[in-house]
Design a protein around this motif. Structure first.
Motif, PDB file in Angstrom:
ATOM      1  N   LYS A 108      46.013  46.875  34.203  1.00 21.23           N
ATOM      2  CA  LYS A 108      45.320  47.776  33.275  1.00 21.23           C
ATOM      3  C   LYS A 108      46.219  48.934  32.839  1.00 21.23           C
ATOM      4  O   LYS A 108      46.252  49.292  31.653  1.00 21.23           O
ATOM      5  CB  LYS A 108      44.043  48.310  33.927  1.00 21.23           C
ATOM      6  N   LEU A 109      46.944  49.537  33.799  1.00 18.50           N
ATOM      7  CA  LEU A 109      47.829  50.651  33.460  1.00 18.50           C
ATOM      8  C   LEU A 109      48.943  50.226  32.510  1.00 18.50           C
ATOM      9  O   LEU A 109      49.380  51.009  31.661  1.00 18.50           O
ATOM     10  CB  LEU A 109      48.423  51.268  34.728  1.00 18.50           C
ATOM     11  N   LEU A 110      49.411  48.987  32.648  1.00 22.44           N
ATOM     12  CA  LEU A 110      50.460  48.475  31.761  1.00 22.44           C
ATOM     13  C   LEU A 110      49.899  47.948  30.447  1.00 22.44           C
ATOM     14  O   LEU A 110      50.648  47.535  29.569  1.00 22.44           O
ATOM     15  CB  LEU A 110      51.246  47.371  32.467  1.00 22.44           C
ATOM     16  N   GLU A 111      48.570  47.934  30.340  1.00 21.41           N
ATOM     17  CA  GLU A 111      47.877  47.451  29.148  1.00 21.41           C
ATOM     18  C   GLU A 111      48.297  46.030  28.782  1.00 21.41           C
ATOM     19  O   GLU A 111      48.501  45.710  27.610  1.00 21.41           O
ATOM     20  CB  GLU A 111      48.086  48.416  27.975  1.00 21.41           C
ATOM     21  N   ILE A 112      48.420  45.179  29.807  1.00 18.79           N
ATOM     22  CA  ILE A 112      48.720  43.768  29.580  1.00 18.79           C
ATOM     23  C   ILE A 112      47.421  43.100  29.162  1.00 18.79           C
ATOM     24  O   ILE A 112      46.448  43.115  29.909  1.00 18.79           O
ATOM     25  CB  ILE A 112      49.298  43.105  30.851  1.00 18.79           C
ATOM     26  N   PRO A 113      47.382  42.520  27.972  1.00 20.33           N
ATOM     27  CA  PRO A 113      46.146  41.869  27.517  1.00 20.33           C
ATOM     28  C   PRO A 113      45.774  40.689  28.414  1.00 20.33           C
ATOM     29  O   PRO A 113      46.646  40.056  29.022  1.00 20.33           O
ATOM     30  CB  PRO A 113      46.485  41.385  26.103  1.00 20.33           C
ATOM     31  N   GLN A 114      44.500  40.414  28.481  1.00 28.83           N
ATOM     32  CA  GLN A 114      44.006  39.306  29.296  1.00 28.83           C
ATOM     33  C   GLN A 114      42.881  38.595  28.577  1.00 28.83           C
ATOM     34  O   GLN A 114      42.210  39.178  27.734  1.00 28.83           O
ATOM     35  CB  GLN A 114      43.506  39.810  30.652  1.00 28.83           C
ATOM     36  N   GLN A 115      42.716  37.336  28.919  1.00 28.65           N
ATOM     37  CA  GLN A 115      41.576  36.558  28.432  1.00 28.65           C
ATOM     38  C   GLN A 115      40.630  36.381  29.610  1.00 28.65           C
ATOM     39  O   GLN A 115      41.062  36.015  30.707  1.00 28.65           O
ATOM     40  CB  GLN A 115      42.027  35.195  27.935  1.00 28.65           C
ATOM     41  N   VAL A 116      39.352  36.642  29.395  1.00 25.73           N
ATOM     42  CA  VAL A 116      38.352  36.521  30.454  1.00 25.73           C
ATOM     43  C   VAL A 116      37.276  35.539  30.008  1.00 25.73           C
ATOM     44  O   VAL A 116      36.751  35.652  28.905  1.00 25.73           O
ATOM     45  CB  VAL A 116      37.700  37.890  30.775  1.00 25.73           C
ATOM     46  N   LEU A 158      58.419  46.837  40.484  1.00 28.06           N
ATOM     47  CA  LEU A 158      57.060  47.025  40.973  1.00 28.06           C
ATOM     48  C   LEU A 158      56.358  45.673  40.886  1.00 28.06           C
ATOM     49  O   LEU A 158      56.380  45.040  39.825  1.00 28.06           O
ATOM     50  CB  LEU A 158      56.299  48.056  40.124  1.00 28.06           C
ATOM     51  N   VAL A 159      55.769  45.235  41.994  1.00 32.01           N
ATOM     52  CA  VAL A 159      55.024  43.983  42.014  1.00 32.01           C
ATOM     53  C   VAL A 159      53.550  44.328  42.159  1.00 32.01           C
ATOM     54  O   VAL A 159      53.140  44.929  43.150  1.00 32.01           O
ATOM     55  CB  VAL A 159      55.478  43.064  43.174  1.00 32.01           C
ATOM     56  N   GLY A 160      52.771  43.963  41.146  1.00 37.17           N
ATOM     57  CA  GLY A 160      51.329  44.177  41.181  1.00 37.17           C
ATOM     58  C   GLY A 160      50.648  42.918  41.695  1.00 37.17           C
ATOM     59  O   GLY A 160      50.648  41.891  41.018  1.00 37.17           O
ATOM     60  N   ALA A 161      50.115  42.990  42.902  1.00 37.19           N
ATOM     61  CA  ALA A 161      49.384  41.873  43.503  1.00 37.19           C
ATOM     62  C   ALA A 161      48.042  42.428  43.952  1.00 37.19           C
ATOM     63  O   ALA A 161      47.634  42.262  45.097  1.00 37.19           O
ATOM     64  CB  ALA A 161      50.176  41.291  44.677  1.00 37.19           C
ATOM     65  N   ASP A 162      47.375  43.104  43.026  1.00 35.36           N
ATOM     66  CA  ASP A 162      46.192  43.878  43.370  1.00 35.36           C
ATOM     67  C   ASP A 162      44.888  43.281  42.854  1.00 35.36           C
ATOM     68  O   ASP A 162      43.922  43.994  42.599  1.00 35.36           O
ATOM     69  CB  ASP A 162      46.360  45.336  42.921  1.00 35.36           C
ATOM     70  N   GLY A 163      44.834  41.971  42.716  1.00 28.67           N
ATOM     71  CA  GLY A 163      43.576  41.280  42.476  1.00 28.67           C
ATOM     72  C   GLY A 163      43.158  41.171  41.019  1.00 28.67           C
ATOM     73  O   GLY A 163      43.831  41.636  40.106  1.00 28.67           O
ATOM     74  N   GLY A 164      42.003  40.524  40.854  1.00 26.67           N
ATOM     75  CA  GLY A 164      41.471  40.236  39.531  1.00 26.67           C
ATOM     76  C   GLY A 164      41.179  41.476  38.702  1.00 26.67           C
ATOM     77  O   GLY A 164      41.255  41.446  37.475  1.00 26.67           O
ATOM     78  N   ASN A 165      40.840  42.576  39.342  1.00 26.41           N
ATOM     79  CA  ASN A 165      40.599  43.840  38.631  1.00 26.41           C
ATOM     80  C   ASN A 165      41.841  44.725  38.709  1.00 26.41           C
ATOM     81  O   ASN A 165      41.749  45.933  38.900  1.00 26.41           O
ATOM     82  CB  ASN A 165      39.391  44.567  39.225  1.00 26.41           C
TER      83      ASN A 165
END
Length: 178
Positions: A20-28, A8-15
């Motif tokens: 989010k579904l994979l709960e991959i942490p991010q720094q904002v 599965l390739v997620g190329a669905d933008g900044g949001n």
């Protein structure tokens, strides 16, 4: 809904919903700016030329679309963007024309105005199981000079190379021993 896939390739933008579904942490990191976007029709042809002006308030870009139309990405403070978003069309165009000038002649709105708060987003990982996130889903940047687009293209090229290498490795592994 259930989805089954080898990749599965997620190329669905900044949001990114995938991120989010994979709960991959991010720094904002908030830039404290908003991008006003719209499309304008110019009196003169753009000749497929992109324009970028660096102003005291932030960059202004006019990017060629079709015919005499250009996409506008205008970076301003949140307060300035709100004022420009709520201004009538005549007032907005007067400010835009004052900032950009008349290199393309008189500008007219060809689409509604929209606003997007700008932030730097960096996911802590591009991969989770059999899922890869690319483009703005993994690293969203300030829109100056289209660097986010360039990174997205780099991500696609790298993913394609990795998939080709994996396919070649699998084909070699499947060969019968002599």
């Amino acid at each position: 809904m259930n989805v089954s896939a080898q990749l599965l390739v997620g190329a669905d933008g900044g949001n990114s919903t995938v991120r989010k579904l994979l709960e991959i942490p991010q720094q904002v990191t908030e830039y404290g700016q908003t991008a006003l976007v719209t499309t304008v029709h110019s009196a003169l042809p753009h000749r497929n030329t992109a324009f970028e002006r660096f102003t005291e308030f932030g960059p202004l870009a006019l990017l060629p679309v079709a015919g005499k139309q250009s996409a506008v990405v205008w970076t301003r403070s949140h307060e300035q963007a709100e004022t420009l978003l709520n201004a009538n069309d005549r007032e907005f165009l007067a400010e835009l024309q004052d900032c950009f000038g008349y290199r393309l002649g008189e500008l007219k709105l060809a689409a509604p105005r929209r606003a997007f708060p700008l932030s730097l987003i960096r996911a802590e990982s591009m991969v989770s199981g059999r899922t890869v996130i690319i483009g703005n889903a993994v690293h969203q940047l300030h829109p100056v000079a289209g660097q986010g687009f360039n990174l997205g293209i780099r991500d696609v090229a790298l993913l394609a190379e990795m998939l080709i290498e994996q396919r070649q490795h699998d084909a070699i592994s499947a060969m019968p021993a002599c």
